[in-house]
Write an enzyme that holds these catalytic residues in place. Structure first.
Site, PDB file in Angstrom:
ATOM      1  N   ASP A 104       0.819  -1.215   0.000  1.00  0.00           N
ATOM      2  CA  ASP A 104       0.000   0.000   0.000  1.00  0.00           C
ATOM      3  C   ASP A 104       0.853   1.266   0.000  1.00  0.00           C
ATOM      4  O   ASP A 104       0.994   1.960   1.016  1.00  0.00           O
ATOM      5  CB  ASP A 104      -0.946  -0.001   1.204  1.00  0.00           C
ATOM      6  N   LYS A 107       0.147  -8.053  -2.916  1.00  0.00           N
ATOM      7  CA  LYS A 107      -1.169  -7.559  -3.322  1.00  0.00           C
ATOM      8  C   LYS A 107      -1.049  -6.076  -3.630  1.00  0.00           C
ATOM      9  O   LYS A 107      -0.619  -5.281  -2.791  1.00  0.00           O
ATOM     10  CB  LYS A 107      -2.202  -7.778  -2.201  1.00  0.00           C
ATOM     11  N   LEU A 124      -8.549  -4.412  -7.146  1.00  0.00           N
ATOM     12  CA  LEU A 124      -9.223  -3.206  -7.639  1.00  0.00           C
ATOM     13  C   LEU A 124     -10.680  -3.116  -7.197  1.00  0.00           C
ATOM     14  O   LEU A 124     -11.319  -2.083  -7.367  1.00  0.00           O
ATOM     15  CB  LEU A 124      -9.155  -3.163  -9.170  1.00  0.00           C
ATOM     16  N   LYS A 125     -11.217  -4.207  -6.667  1.00  0.00           N
ATOM     17  CA  LYS A 125     -12.616  -4.234  -6.197  1.00  0.00           C
ATOM     18  C   LYS A 125     -13.562  -3.669  -7.266  1.00  0.00           C
ATOM     19  O   LYS A 125     -14.345  -2.736  -7.018  1.00  0.00           O
ATOM     20  CB  LYS A 125     -12.765  -3.470  -4.890  1.00  0.00           C
ATOM     21  N   ASP A 166     -19.210  -2.107 -11.123  1.00  0.00           N
ATOM     22  CA  ASP A 166     -19.831  -1.222 -12.111  1.00  0.00           C
ATOM     23  C   ASP A 166     -20.893  -2.007 -12.861  1.00  0.00           C
ATOM     24  O   ASP A 166     -21.135  -3.183 -12.563  1.00  0.00           O
ATOM     25  CB  ASP A 166     -18.758  -0.680 -13.069  1.00  0.00           C
ATOM     26  N   THR A 212     -19.247  -2.470 -18.420  1.00  0.00           N
ATOM     27  CA  THR A 212     -18.080  -1.685 -18.028  1.00  0.00           C
ATOM     28  C   THR A 212     -17.111  -2.522 -17.206  1.00  0.00           C
ATOM     29  O   THR A 212     -15.886  -2.450 -17.389  1.00  0.00           O
ATOM     30  CB  THR A 212     -18.515  -0.444 -17.222  1.00  0.00           C
ATOM     31  N   THR A 241     -13.671  -4.387   5.785  1.00  0.00           N
ATOM     32  CA  THR A 241     -13.349  -4.561   7.203  1.00  0.00           C
ATOM     33  C   THR A 241     -13.295  -3.247   7.973  1.00  0.00           C
ATOM     34  O   THR A 241     -13.162  -3.245   9.191  1.00  0.00           O
ATOM     35  CB  THR A 241     -12.016  -5.309   7.371  1.00  0.00           C
TER      36      THR A 241
END
Length: 230
Positions: free
Chosen positions: A11, A35, A61-62, A65, A69, A120
């Protein structure tokens, strides 16, 4: 410990930090998979780095849409040859989940789609504020049923819900974020658990972020090794 999968949340948008995290978390004690999320993927160097990355990785990327798309978004990732996992959000609905899984299979048979449930960082009060009337546990189970029905390869949920999901869907691949080493700050996470306790809930893999990458990464990795050895 070698059967345990640890996904390391890279991250940061700093490329040198990414390389440091990947290098210093490597161990032969368990399987380590980096990740990459929105922060790195959207950065100037992120996309280009992942095009040439030589090890398996998870692209988180979760995607959420309308089906067409979402399908096009997954198709745009087909050049990332070492991407082994992608995430889609269950909120996108059954049709979206199905078309993404079908597209992923057409790109590469080993590209796994993981369905994300309630983040979470949320709790029952957060869900009420959004407008939900069900509890976190009830919603996660409902979303798990959609993910299972869609044919997706696994589910992302907190370790607190993993036990009930595993009880109902015994063969489902479950990954749990919100994992902290004992004594570490929970930060913005509401539903957290230690690595050992998560694996006791029969999860397939855990996501480790700040507990590993903040401070001395090598020392943090050794703390994780010692913790999982107990």
């Amino acid at each position: 410990m070698k059967h345990k999968i640890i996904f390391v949340a890279c991250d940061t948008s700093n490329l040198s930090e990414i390389k440091k995290i990947i290098k210093q978390t490597q161990t032969d004690k368990f399987k380590i998979i980096p990740k990459f999320g929105l922060q790195f993927f959207y950065s100037k160097d992120g996309r280009k780095f992942l095009e040439n990355f030589k090890k398996d990785f998870w692209l988180d990327l979760k995607i959420n849409d309308i089906p067409q798309t979402a399908l096009s978004a997954v198709d745009s990732l087909k050049d990332l040859k070492k991407c082994k996992y992608i995430t889609v959000h269950a909120n996108g609905g059954l049709k979206m989940l199905k078309v993404i899984k079908k597209k992923a299979r057409s790109i590469r048979k080993d590209l796994k789609v993981l369905g994300v449930t309630i983040l979470t960082s949320l709790n029952n009060q957060s869900l009420k504020e959004i407008g939900h009337t069900k509890s976190v546990e009830q919603l996660v189970l409902k979303q798990a049923s959609l993910i299972k029905k869609s044919g997706c390869d696994g589910i992302v949920c907190s370790a607190q819900e993993a036990k009930i999901v595993k009880k109902k869907y015994k063969n489902l691949f479950i990954v749990t974020p919100g994992i902290r080493l004992p004594g570490d700050n929970t930060n913005d996470q509401s539903r957290v658990m230690s690595p050992n306790d998560a694996f006791k809930n029969k999860v397939s893999g855990i996501v480790m972020g700040r507990s590993l990458i903040k401070g001395n990464i090598k020392n943090n990795t050794q703390r994780l090794i010692d913790h999982l050895s107990k």
